[in-house]
Design a protein around this motif. Structure first.
Motif, short mmCIF file in Angstrom:
data_model
loop_
_atom_site.label_atom_id
_atom_site.label_comp_id
_atom_site.label_asym_id
_atom_site.label_seq_id
_atom_site.Cartn_x
_atom_site.Cartn_y
_atom_site.Cartn_z
N SER A 60 0.81 -1.22 0.00
CA SER A 60 0.00 0.00 0.00
C SER A 60 0.84 1.27 0.00
O SER A 60 0.34 2.33 -0.31
CB SER A 60 -0.93 -0.01 1.21
OG SER A 60 -1.78 -1.14 1.16
N ARG A 61 2.09 1.14 0.40
CA ARG A 61 3.06 2.22 0.25
C ARG A 61 4.42 1.60 0.03
O ARG A 61 4.79 0.64 0.71
CB ARG A 61 3.13 3.12 1.49
CG ARG A 61 3.97 4.39 1.26
CD ARG A 61 4.88 4.70 2.43
NE ARG A 61 5.96 3.74 2.58
CZ ARG A 61 6.88 3.79 3.54
NH1 ARG A 61 6.83 4.74 4.46
NH2 ARG A 61 7.84 2.88 3.61
N ILE A 62 5.16 2.14 -0.92
CA ILE A 62 6.54 1.73 -1.11
C ILE A 62 7.39 2.97 -1.32
O ILE A 62 7.00 3.88 -2.06
CB ILE A 62 6.70 0.72 -2.27
CG1 ILE A 62 8.13 0.16 -2.32
CG2 ILE A 62 6.28 1.32 -3.61
CD1 ILE A 62 8.27 -1.08 -3.18
N SER A 63 8.52 3.04 -0.63
CA SER A 63 9.43 4.18 -0.76
C SER A 63 10.81 3.67 -1.11
O SER A 63 11.27 2.65 -0.57
CB SER A 63 9.47 4.99 0.54
OG SER A 63 9.98 4.22 1.60
N PHE A 64 11.46 4.38 -1.99
CA PHE A 64 12.80 4.03 -2.45
C PHE A 64 13.74 5.19 -2.16
O PHE A 64 13.45 6.34 -2.52
CB PHE A 64 12.82 3.78 -3.97
CG PHE A 64 11.84 2.77 -4.47
CD1 PHE A 64 12.20 1.42 -4.58
CD2 PHE A 64 10.57 3.15 -4.87
CE1 PHE A 64 11.31 0.48 -5.08
CE2 PHE A 64 9.67 2.22 -5.37
CZ PHE A 64 10.04 0.89 -5.46
N ASP A 65 14.87 4.92 -1.53
CA ASP A 65 15.95 5.89 -1.39
C ASP A 65 17.07 5.47 -2.33
O ASP A 65 17.60 4.36 -2.24
CB ASP A 65 16.46 5.94 0.05
CG ASP A 65 15.45 6.59 0.98
OD1 ASP A 65 14.92 7.67 0.62
OD2 ASP A 65 15.17 6.03 2.05
N ILE A 66 17.41 6.37 -3.26
CA ILE A 66 18.42 6.11 -4.29
C ILE A 66 19.74 6.65 -3.77
O ILE A 66 19.91 7.87 -3.64
CB ILE A 66 18.00 6.76 -5.62
CG1 ILE A 66 16.60 6.28 -6.03
CG2 ILE A 66 19.01 6.45 -6.71
CD1 ILE A 66 15.97 7.11 -7.14
N LEU A 67 20.69 5.77 -3.48
CA LEU A 67 21.88 6.15 -2.73
C LEU A 67 23.05 6.61 -3.58
O LEU A 67 24.09 7.02 -3.05
CB LEU A 67 22.32 4.98 -1.85
CG LEU A 67 21.23 4.43 -0.91
CD1 LEU A 67 21.78 3.29 -0.09
CD2 LEU A 67 20.67 5.53 -0.02
N GLY A 68 22.91 6.55 -4.90
CA GLY A 68 23.99 6.99 -5.77
C GLY A 68 23.73 6.57 -7.19
O GLY A 68 22.62 6.19 -7.57
N LYS A 69 24.76 6.62 -8.01
CA LYS A 69 24.64 6.25 -9.41
C LYS A 69 24.26 4.77 -9.53
O LYS A 69 24.73 3.93 -8.76
CB LYS A 69 25.95 6.52 -10.15
CG LYS A 69 26.29 8.00 -10.26
CD LYS A 69 27.58 8.21 -11.04
CE LYS A 69 27.90 9.70 -11.18
NZ LYS A 69 29.14 9.93 -11.94
#
Length: 262
Positions: A60-69
Motif C-alpha cells: 500500500s506504500r513503497i518508498s525508495f531511497d536512491i543512494l547513488g549512481k
C-alpha cells in the motif's frame, strides 16, 4: 513472454541476482540504469517474497531511497520482513549494484478488506490512452529505457505540468510472470521526465527518492501520470504525481529533486 533480452529490462541469474539489458539505460547517462525499471524489479522481489511466504497482504506504500549512481551492472536484491504481522507488515529490500548498496526500499503491506460502501475522494479519470497519439520522449531524453516506452499525452506537456500515459511491450524480467503492481511501478519514476521545467541540456534535476501511496491496487496495462513539478529557490524541487490506471485514480507519488545547472 519473450526470453529475448531485447524485449526485457532484466534477465534472472539466480534467486537474488538479475542482469540489466540495454533497455534499462538511463535518461541522464546511458551508461547507468534508469531507476524506473529497477524500482519495478525491487517491487517484484518484494511481491515474490510475500507470495513465497503465503501472505495475502497488499503493498500500500513503497518508498525508495536512491543512494547513488545506478551502474549498468548485475543487481542483487535482499528482502527482509522488519515488522511481521497478520494484518500489517513492514518489508525492506536492499539492492546492490556492482558490490555497492545502491537502493534501499521499504514497503508497508496491509490486509485487504471490503470498504466499497465508503469509497470516494478519487481524482477524475483521465482521457483513455486509446484516444491519444504517441509522443516521442526520446526527442527530449536519451537512453534505452525512454526509447522502450509508448508515451501518450492527454494534452501537450508544459513546463512543470504534464499528464501522460506510459506503457511498454518489454517484459520486466525475461520469461517471468510479473504482478500488475510491479509492472505499474516500472513506469512511475518516468514522471520526473514528462513535465520538465527547464531543458535537461541546461539543468540537472534528478530525483533521490520515490514514494508511492496507493488507495487501490492498479489493474494491468497503462500507467497514467498526472504530474506537477515545482522548483524552489534553494536547489531543491518536488515532482508530485496523481497515479491512474485505465479504470481511474489509484494513488499518488512524490519525488524530491536536487536542482542545479549543468
Amino acid at each position: 513472454m519473450s526470453t529475448d533480452h531485447e524485449r526485457s529490462y532484466y534477465e534472472r541469474i539466480d534467486d537474488r541476482r538479475f542482469k540489466p539489458t540495454p533497455h534499462t539505460s538511463g535518461a541522464w547517462n546511458p551508461d547507468e540504469q534508469h531507476f524506473s525499471p529497477l524500482g519495478g524489479l525491487i517491487t517484484h522481489a518484494i511481491e515474490s517474497d510475500r507470495d513465497e511466504r503465503g501472505s495475502a497482504l497488499a503493498i500500500s506504500r513503497i518508498s525508495f531511497d536512491i543512494l547513488g549512481k545506478l551502474a549498468l551492472d548485475e543487481c542483487d536484491i535482499r528482502v527482509e520482513v522488519i515488522r511481521p504481522g497478520r494484518t500489517i507488515e513492514l518489508v525492506e529490500a536492499v539492492a546492490d549494484l556492482g558490490g555497492r548498496t545502491a537502493v534501499r526500499a521499504r514497503a508497508w503491506l496491509l490486509a485487504p478488506g471490503d470498504t466499497a460502501s465508503v469509497a470516494g475522494g478519487e481524482d477524475p479519470p483521465l482521457t483513455p490512452p486509446g484516444e491519444l497519439e504517441s509522443w516521442q520522449m526520446s526527442h527530449l531524453w536519451s537512453g534505452g529505457y525512454i526509447a522502450s516506452l509508448d508515451a501518450r499525452p492527454v494534452a501537450a506537456p508544459e513546463p512543470g505540468r504534464g499528464t501522460v500515459w506510459i506503457s511498454s511491450d518489454a517484459d520486466l524480467v525475461a520469461g517471468e510472470p510479473v504482478g500488475p503492481f510491479a509492472a505499474f511501478v516500472t513506469h512511475v519514476d518516468a514522471a520526473n521526465g514528462i513535465a520538465v521545467r527547464r531543458p535537461p541540456t541546461e539543468w540537472m534535476f534528478p530525483n533521490v527518492d520515490l514514494t508511492v501511496h496507493l488507495h487501490r491496487a492498479p489493474e494491468p496495462g497503462w500507467t497514467g501520470l498526472d504530474t506537477t513539478v515545482t522548483f524552489g529557490p534553494g536547489g531543491r524541487g518536488i515532482t508530485s504525481t496523481a497515479l491512474h490506471d485505465t479504470h481511474g485514480h489509484v494513488g499518488h507519488a512524490q519525488q524530491i529533486l536536487t536542482v542545479r545547472p549543468l
